[in-house]
Scaffold this motif. Sequence first.
Motif, mmCIF file in Angstrom:
data_model
loop_
_atom_site.group_PDB
_atom_site.id
_atom_site.type_symbol
_atom_site.label_atom_id
_atom_site.label_comp_id
_atom_site.label_asym_id
_atom_site.label_seq_id
_atom_site.Cartn_x
_atom_site.Cartn_y
_atom_site.Cartn_z
ATOM 1 N N LYS A 123 0.597 -1.250 -0.081
ATOM 2 C CA LYS A 123 -0.110 -0.077 -0.023
ATOM 3 C C LYS A 123 0.861 1.110 -0.095
ATOM 4 O O LYS A 123 2.004 1.173 0.532
ATOM 5 C CB LYS A 123 -0.891 -0.003 1.309
ATOM 6 C CG LYS A 123 -0.333 -0.050 2.404
ATOM 7 C CD LYS A 123 -1.348 -0.052 3.576
ATOM 8 C CE LYS A 123 -0.723 0.121 5.015
ATOM 9 N NZ LYS A 123 -1.876 0.180 6.013
ATOM 10 N N VAL A 124 0.255 2.268 -0.744
ATOM 11 C CA VAL A 124 0.987 3.679 -0.705
ATOM 12 C C VAL A 124 0.111 4.580 -0.127
ATOM 13 O O VAL A 124 -0.994 4.799 -0.691
ATOM 14 C CB VAL A 124 1.743 3.889 -2.311
ATOM 15 C CG1 VAL A 124 2.129 5.359 -2.438
ATOM 16 C CG2 VAL A 124 2.516 2.681 -2.510
ATOM 17 N N TRP A 125 0.645 5.313 0.620
ATOM 18 C CA TRP A 125 -0.291 6.751 0.820
ATOM 19 C C TRP A 125 -0.140 7.917 0.024
ATOM 20 O O TRP A 125 1.297 8.086 -0.374
ATOM 21 C CB TRP A 125 0.012 6.990 2.598
ATOM 22 C CG TRP A 125 -0.769 6.180 3.425
ATOM 23 C CD1 TRP A 125 -0.320 5.042 3.839
ATOM 24 C CD2 TRP A 125 -2.098 6.417 3.816
ATOM 25 N NE1 TRP A 125 -1.397 4.385 4.777
ATOM 26 C CE2 TRP A 125 -2.217 5.076 4.675
ATOM 27 C CE3 TRP A 125 -3.163 7.257 3.557
ATOM 28 C CZ2 TRP A 125 -3.664 5.037 5.518
ATOM 29 C CZ3 TRP A 125 -4.399 6.891 4.364
ATOM 30 C CH2 TRP A 125 -4.748 5.858 5.217
ATOM 31 N N THR A 126 -0.919 8.491 -0.262
ATOM 32 C CA THR A 126 -1.005 9.809 -0.894
ATOM 33 C C THR A 126 -2.004 10.896 -0.245
ATOM 34 O O THR A 126 -2.657 10.460 0.436
ATOM 35 C CB THR A 126 -1.121 9.813 -2.400
ATOM 36 O OG1 THR A 126 -2.694 9.571 -2.833
ATOM 37 C CG2 THR A 126 -0.485 8.698 -3.229
ATOM 38 N N ALA A 127 -1.898 11.980 -0.938
ATOM 39 C CA ALA A 127 -2.807 13.180 -0.358
ATOM 40 C C ALA A 127 -4.262 12.728 -0.539
ATOM 41 O O ALA A 127 -5.141 13.367 0.169
ATOM 42 C CB ALA A 127 -2.585 14.363 -0.876
ATOM 43 N N ASN A 128 -4.465 11.730 -1.708
ATOM 44 C CA ASN A 128 -6.097 11.520 -1.836
ATOM 45 C C ASN A 128 -6.350 10.364 -1.161
ATOM 46 O O ASN A 128 -7.631 10.026 -1.017
ATOM 47 C CB ASN A 128 -5.953 10.944 -3.409
ATOM 48 C CG ASN A 128 -5.728 12.107 -4.200
ATOM 49 O OD1 ASN A 128 -6.024 13.287 -4.013
ATOM 50 N ND2 ASN A 128 -4.678 12.058 -5.186
ATOM 51 N N GLY A 129 -5.699 9.604 -0.456
ATOM 52 C CA GLY A 129 -5.968 8.344 0.241
ATOM 53 C C GLY A 129 -4.847 7.246 0.161
ATOM 54 O O GLY A 129 -3.641 7.510 0.009
ATOM 55 N N VAL A 130 -5.458 6.037 0.181
ATOM 56 C CA VAL A 130 -4.490 4.826 0.375
ATOM 57 C C VAL A 130 -4.835 4.090 -1.168
ATOM 58 O O VAL A 130 -5.773 3.789 -1.173
ATOM 59 C CB VAL A 130 -4.707 3.929 1.530
ATOM 60 C CG1 VAL A 130 -6.042 3.595 1.840
ATOM 61 C CG2 VAL A 130 -3.518 2.733 1.604
ATOM 62 N N HIS A 131 -3.587 3.616 -1.358
ATOM 63 C CA HIS A 131 -3.636 2.990 -2.806
ATOM 64 C C HIS A 131 -3.066 1.521 -2.589
ATOM 65 O O HIS A 131 -1.662 1.509 -1.921
ATOM 66 C CB HIS A 131 -2.966 3.516 -3.870
ATOM 67 C CG HIS A 131 -3.160 5.085 -4.060
ATOM 68 N ND1 HIS A 131 -3.914 5.325 -5.173
ATOM 69 C CD2 HIS A 131 -3.066 6.009 -3.354
ATOM 70 C CE1 HIS A 131 -3.890 6.761 -5.137
ATOM 71 N NE2 HIS A 131 -3.461 7.276 -3.798
ATOM 72 N N ILE A 132 -3.968 0.423 -2.614
ATOM 73 C CA ILE A 132 -3.272 -0.873 -2.513
ATOM 74 C C ILE A 132 -2.879 -1.218 -3.710
ATOM 75 O O ILE A 132 -3.793 -1.160 -4.854
ATOM 76 C CB ILE A 132 -4.349 -1.787 -1.763
ATOM 77 C CG1 ILE A 132 -4.847 -1.218 -0.516
ATOM 78 C CG2 ILE A 132 -3.863 -3.257 -1.953
ATOM 79 C CD1 ILE A 132 -6.134 -1.891 -0.293
ATOM 80 N N ILE A 133 -1.585 -1.359 -4.102
ATOM 81 C CA ILE A 133 -1.090 -1.760 -5.173
ATOM 82 C C ILE A 133 -0.614 -2.985 -5.459
ATOM 83 O O ILE A 133 0.028 -3.675 -4.475
ATOM 84 C CB ILE A 133 0.032 -0.969 -5.617
ATOM 85 C CG1 ILE A 133 -0.586 0.793 -5.521
ATOM 86 C CG2 ILE A 133 0.631 -0.991 -7.073
ATOM 87 C CD1 ILE A 133 -1.432 1.082 -6.679
ATOM 88 N N ARG A 134 -0.901 -3.808 -6.633
ATOM 89 C CA ARG A 134 -0.176 -5.219 -6.987
ATOM 90 C C ARG A 134 0.781 -4.796 -8.231
ATOM 91 O O ARG A 134 0.084 -4.422 -9.336
ATOM 92 C CB ARG A 134 -1.065 -6.164 -7.081
ATOM 93 C CG ARG A 134 -0.823 -7.564 -7.830
ATOM 94 C CD ARG A 134 -1.569 -8.709 -7.461
ATOM 95 N NE ARG A 134 -1.200 -9.197 -6.405
ATOM 96 C CZ ARG A 134 -1.786 -10.218 -5.895
ATOM 97 N NH1 ARG A 134 -2.775 -10.880 -6.414
ATOM 98 N NH2 ARG A 134 -1.303 -10.827 -4.701
ATOM 99 N N LYS A 135 1.799 -5.376 -8.318
ATOM 100 C CA LYS A 135 2.652 -5.252 -9.389
ATOM 101 C C LYS A 135 2.250 -6.302 -10.342
ATOM 102 O O LYS A 135 2.910 -7.650 -9.945
ATOM 103 C CB LYS A 135 4.175 -5.127 -8.962
ATOM 104 C CG LYS A 135 5.075 -4.741 -9.994
ATOM 105 C CD LYS A 135 6.446 -4.489 -9.793
ATOM 106 C CE LYS A 135 7.505 -4.177 -10.836
ATOM 107 N NZ LYS A 135 8.836 -3.963 -10.515
ATOM 108 N N LEU A 136 1.494 -6.183 -11.195
ATOM 109 C CA LEU A 136 0.956 -7.333 -12.243
ATOM 110 C C LEU A 136 2.153 -7.858 -13.276
ATOM 111 O O LEU A 136 1.987 -9.143 -13.333
ATOM 112 C CB LEU A 136 0.058 -6.942 -12.824
ATOM 113 C CG LEU A 136 -1.461 -6.215 -12.227
ATOM 114 C CD1 LEU A 136 -2.521 -5.885 -13.059
ATOM 115 C CD2 LEU A 136 -1.997 -7.479 -11.256
ATOM 116 N N ASP A 137 2.941 -6.984 -13.600
ATOM 117 C CA ASP A 137 4.150 -7.267 -14.560
ATOM 118 C C ASP A 137 5.358 -6.686 -14.245
ATOM 119 O O ASP A 137 5.322 -5.744 -13.669
ATOM 120 C CB ASP A 137 3.703 -7.249 -16.165
ATOM 121 C CG ASP A 137 2.729 -8.313 -16.450
ATOM 122 O OD1 ASP A 137 3.056 -9.346 -16.681
ATOM 123 O OD2 ASP A 137 1.600 -8.146 -16.557
#
Length: 210
Positions: free
Chosen positions: A180-194
């Motif tokens: 997960k990555v926090w930004t000013a907009n909220g929290v982004h749960i990220i998966r590196k697909l490739d």
Amino acid sequence: MKPIIVLLLLLALAPVLFAQRKSVAQIKAELEKATNGPLYVKEVLKKRFVIDTILVRSPQSFFGLPDSLAYHGKVGKVYGPYHNGKTLVQILAKANATFNHPGQIFLDTSVFSKRFADSLSDNIIQRVRSGAASFETMAQTYSMGGEAITKGDLGWVAVGYMMPQIEQELARRKKGDLFKVWTANGVHIIRKLDDPKQDIGSALMLRIFL
């Protein structure tokens, strides 16, 4: 007016008159054969032109004709006419860029409190990692961005178009990682697909105004 003067005037105007008599098909064919497109347009056609650098954000979805042509068009080929027959476009050159392929589940902290978003993101990551739920299902259920429609798949995105915090983490991670990555907009749960790949990222385009 003396005949010799008339003859000289006609000779001076010949390139312009000849260019005006050319059909669009002739212009396209001759422009594709020319070794220097801009010079041909300037000296032979006597037409206005501009040279643009068109960026490709994604090779899967395009914002309009320019970036679609930049990606799919062939170098040297002339396309058009566009804009009611008033514009031709020639691809002069192309350059590659690096593209990432991430998945995302976005929790908007203008809707959720930061504390709740943090707790929910941890729960989502735990469920996906344990196999209790799929990333795609969690994206459809919880993501508050447009990627919910694509089950969290953001497609291939050129480096420079995503938030720097996300791109920095993607560069550090390996394929399949979930974080997960926090930004000013909220929290982004990220998966590196490739893993990142090189693909057409920009094109130099000549626009001729007929």
